[in-house]
Design an enzyme around this catalytic site. Structure first.
Site, PDB file in Angstrom:
ATOM      1  N   GLU A   1       0.826  -1.206   0.000  1.00 34.26           N
ATOM      2  CA  GLU A   1       0.000   0.000   0.000  1.00 34.26           C
ATOM      3  C   GLU A   1       0.859   1.254   0.000  1.00 34.26           C
ATOM      4  O   GLU A   1       1.932   1.299   0.604  1.00 34.26           O
ATOM      5  CB  GLU A   1      -0.915   0.055   1.225  1.00 34.26           C
ATOM      6  N   THR A   2       0.347   2.261  -0.701  1.00 37.86           N
ATOM      7  CA  THR A   2       0.873   3.630  -0.621  1.00 37.86           C
ATOM      8  C   THR A   2      -0.274   4.516  -0.162  1.00 37.86           C
ATOM      9  O   THR A   2      -1.367   4.466  -0.725  1.00 37.86           O
ATOM     10  CB  THR A   2       1.400   4.113  -1.980  1.00 37.86           C
TER      11      THR A   2
END
Length: 262
Positions: free
Chosen positions: A46-47
């Site tokens: 995830e970002t």
């Protein structure tokens, strides 16, 4: 155009443990394509991107392939960045997601506590097509808003699962949470989500919005300890508050860098 980026290991007190997330503070939103491309380039599970909005922060989360409704470890990482590197004042951070509503993170020493909506899980009939992607048969299956929850007999089963990701990827869901009662903590889990381009997520905060209500009922207690048994492992503390769940963890900064956008 340049932009600061951080990489943080979440739900751990040591580097190279827990779940790594990228965090990108923004002055204003980039296009959806730019956000997705940055997440794809980072190639982490995830970002998180956030933009300040008065006294709160608007937040979004992207895997390398899709935007997701909620992400615990990247929210924890974002709060760690705000508290320690982006000059947020006070011990509470107010966040808002268009997909998940109001979220808060509170600081207690080096522990950060997420306050997320509790998932509503329903038990389903245990049919072979649901668990055909696993080498061990679960004893029960539930379905929440986005994920299936498979319950197994013991911690050894969770460790010995050998998932068939092609089979799991056929199920209509974000991913599969697998869980059992723990030997040294209240419960253990793993999380598989080939649907989002991640075969096994190292530590999944949002999965504990399903896990905490389930185990609170099973164990007749509201405060719970948990471990996610990926290769990196992660340790969490959970508290079930009926419609909300508190999920606590620690974090470590791995890297600070600069994105150069043309």
């Amino acid at each position: 155009m340049t932009n600061t980026i951080y990489q943080v290991d979440a739900f751990t007190n040591s580097l190279f443990g827990g779940n790594p997330a990228a965090v990108c503070p923004l002055d204003k939103w980039l296009s959806d394509d730019q956000l997705q491309n940055i997440a794809m380039e980072n190639n982490l599970s995830e970002t998180a991107f956030y933009v300040r909005d008065g006294n709160r922060y608007l937040i979004r989360w992207f895997t390398p392939e899709v935007e997701v409704d909620l992400c615990g470890h990247a929210t924890l990482a974002s709060a760690f960045v705000l508290f320690n590197h982006e000059n947020h004042l006070g011990d509470t951070i107010e966040l808002f997601s268009e997909r998940s509503g109001n979220l808060t993170v509170t600081k207690h020493g080096d522990w950060l506590t997420l306050n997320f909506p509790s998932d509503d899980i329903k038990q389903l009939e245990l049919t072979e097509n649901l668990y055909s992607g696993f080498n061990i048969r679960p004893k029960a299956v539930y379905k929440g808003k986005t994920d299936y929850l498979f319950v197994f007999d013991n911690e050894t089963d969770i460790k010995n699962l050998n998932p068939d990701f092609a089979e799991i990827g056929k199920l209509d869901c974000r991913g599969i949470i697998v869980t059992a009662k723990g030997s040294t903590v209240d419960f253990v889990s793993r999380f598989f989500t080939p649907q989002c381009g991640i075969n096994e997520d190292p530590v999944t905060g949002s999965a504990h919005t399903s896990l905490a209500p389930y185990w609170a009922e099973q164990l007749n207690k509201t405060s719970l300890t948990a471990m996610q048994l990926s290769e990196r492992e992660g340790y969490l503390k959970c508290k079930h508050l009926e419609s909300r769940v508190e999920i606590s963890g620690q974090a470590k900064l791995y890297m600070t860098g600069t994105i150069i956008l043309e």
